[in-house]
Write a protein that holds these residues in place. Structure first.
Motif, short mmCIF file in Angstrom:
data_model
loop_
_atom_site.label_atom_id
_atom_site.label_comp_id
_atom_site.label_asym_id
_atom_site.label_seq_id
_atom_site.Cartn_x
_atom_site.Cartn_y
_atom_site.Cartn_z
N VAL A 9 35.85 41.75 42.30
CA VAL A 9 36.24 41.69 43.71
C VAL A 9 35.89 40.34 44.35
CG1 VAL A 9 34.07 42.73 44.53
CG2 VAL A 9 36.18 42.97 45.90
N THR A 10 34.81 39.71 43.91
CA THR A 10 34.45 38.42 44.50
C THR A 10 35.40 37.31 44.08
OG1 THR A 10 32.90 37.95 42.69
CG2 THR A 10 32.01 39.03 44.65
N GLY A 11 36.20 37.56 43.04
CA GLY A 11 37.15 36.55 42.58
C GLY A 11 38.47 36.59 43.30
N VAL A 12 38.68 37.59 44.15
CA VAL A 12 39.96 37.69 44.88
C VAL A 12 39.88 36.78 46.10
CG1 VAL A 12 41.62 39.23 45.98
CG2 VAL A 12 40.20 40.07 44.09
N LYS A 13 40.46 35.60 45.97
CA LYS A 13 40.45 34.59 47.01
C LYS A 13 41.89 34.19 47.36
CE LYS A 13 35.90 34.10 46.66
NZ LYS A 13 34.98 34.58 47.72
N ILE A 14 42.09 33.79 48.60
CA ILE A 14 43.43 33.41 49.04
C ILE A 14 43.96 32.26 48.20
CG2 ILE A 14 44.79 32.49 50.95
CD1 ILE A 14 42.87 33.94 52.86
N THR A 15 43.12 31.26 47.96
CA THR A 15 43.56 30.09 47.18
C THR A 15 43.99 30.49 45.78
OG1 THR A 15 42.07 28.64 48.43
CG2 THR A 15 42.88 27.83 46.30
N LEU A 42 50.63 32.95 42.35
CA LEU A 42 51.99 33.27 42.77
C LEU A 42 52.84 32.04 43.01
CD1 LEU A 42 51.18 36.25 45.17
CD2 LEU A 42 52.31 36.38 42.95
N GLY A 43 52.22 30.85 42.99
CA GLY A 43 52.97 29.61 43.16
C GLY A 43 53.51 29.40 44.55
N VAL A 44 52.71 29.78 45.56
CA VAL A 44 53.14 29.62 46.95
C VAL A 44 52.03 28.98 47.77
CG1 VAL A 44 54.68 31.62 46.85
CG2 VAL A 44 52.31 31.93 47.55
N THR A 45 52.34 28.66 49.01
CA THR A 45 51.35 28.09 49.92
C THR A 45 50.64 29.21 50.68
OG1 THR A 45 52.89 27.91 51.78
CG2 THR A 45 52.80 26.05 50.21
N ASP A 84 43.81 38.02 57.08
CA ASP A 84 42.73 37.40 56.31
C ASP A 84 42.57 38.18 55.00
OD1 ASP A 84 41.39 39.77 57.04
OD2 ASP A 84 40.34 38.79 58.70
N ILE A 85 41.60 37.77 54.18
CA ILE A 85 41.42 38.42 52.88
C ILE A 85 40.97 39.87 53.03
CG2 ILE A 85 39.00 37.74 52.56
CD1 ILE A 85 41.80 37.73 49.87
#
Length: 202
Positions: free
Chosen positions: A44-50, A56-59, A69-70
């Motif tokens: 769970v701590t690895g789920v980051k927006i970046t 997914l190859g998006v901004t 938010d996350i």
């Protein structure tokens, strides 16, 4: 669970058109499935927006189009997991219509699924810090126990025997989830032998 396949399909279908086009094609489901992938890989701590945007190859603009938010995303992931577990609970209840030995074997086959194992371990770890997920895991564990106990009662064990043997089977299953990859994996024939041992009245 088809998180990796769904997320990959979403990313592929958006490829080759620039990040703006990819962003417009991603859905809430795509983000949820991608988050499940990261949850399985890194916890769970690895789920980051970046990280999600990289996968997914998006901004980040695409992310914020759907979520504030996350935490908003993780709430959606938890809701999805709980919905999946509710479906699992219904499926478990339906197994009561098949013979006892087949019932246990069907449950074991689901447990030994590689993808199911990986998701289950990740979610159980997540449940340590999320009350909603913890409640979903607890309800599923109790339902599994009830189905196993009912199966053993159907096979002719008295209430006390059924309760004790159900505990051994369910605890063994949970232990298998966490020990898999560190200890030798049992084959399906070995699983059948364990069931035969614990369901024999001799």
């Amino acid at each position: 669970m088809t998180a990796r396949r769904t997320a990959s399909r979403g990313a592929r279908s958006a490829g080759g058109s620039g990040s703006g086009a990819r962003s417009s094609r991603l859905s809430v489901d795509d983000w949820i499935e991608a988050a499940f992938d990261l949850l399985v890989r890194d916890g769970v701590t690895g789920v980051k927006i970046t990280r999600l945007c990289e996968d997914l190859g998006v901004t980040k603009g695409s992310f914020y189009w759907h979520f504030t938010d996350i935490d908003h995303l993780m709430t959606a992931v938890a809701d999805r997991w709980c919905a999946i577990q509710n479906e699992t609970l219904l499926a478990l209840k339906e197994t009561t219509s098949i013979p006892g030995d087949q019932r246990l074997e069907a449950m074991a086959a689901q447990l030994m699924s590689q993808r199911g194992w990986a998701v289950e371990v990740a979610v159980r770890d997540w449940a340590r810090t999320d009350a909603q997920v913890a409640d979903s895991v607890a309800r599923l564990d109790n339902q599994v126990f009830d189905v196993v106990q009912s199966t053993l009662l159907d096979l002719g064990f008295d209430a006390e025997e059924a309760r004790l043997r159900s505990g051994v089977l369910v605890y063994a299953g949970v232990g298998f989830l966490h020990a898999r990859g560190h200890l030798p994996d049992p084959t399906i024939d070995e699983v059948r032998q364990v069931f035969a041992l614990l369901t024999s009245r001799d």
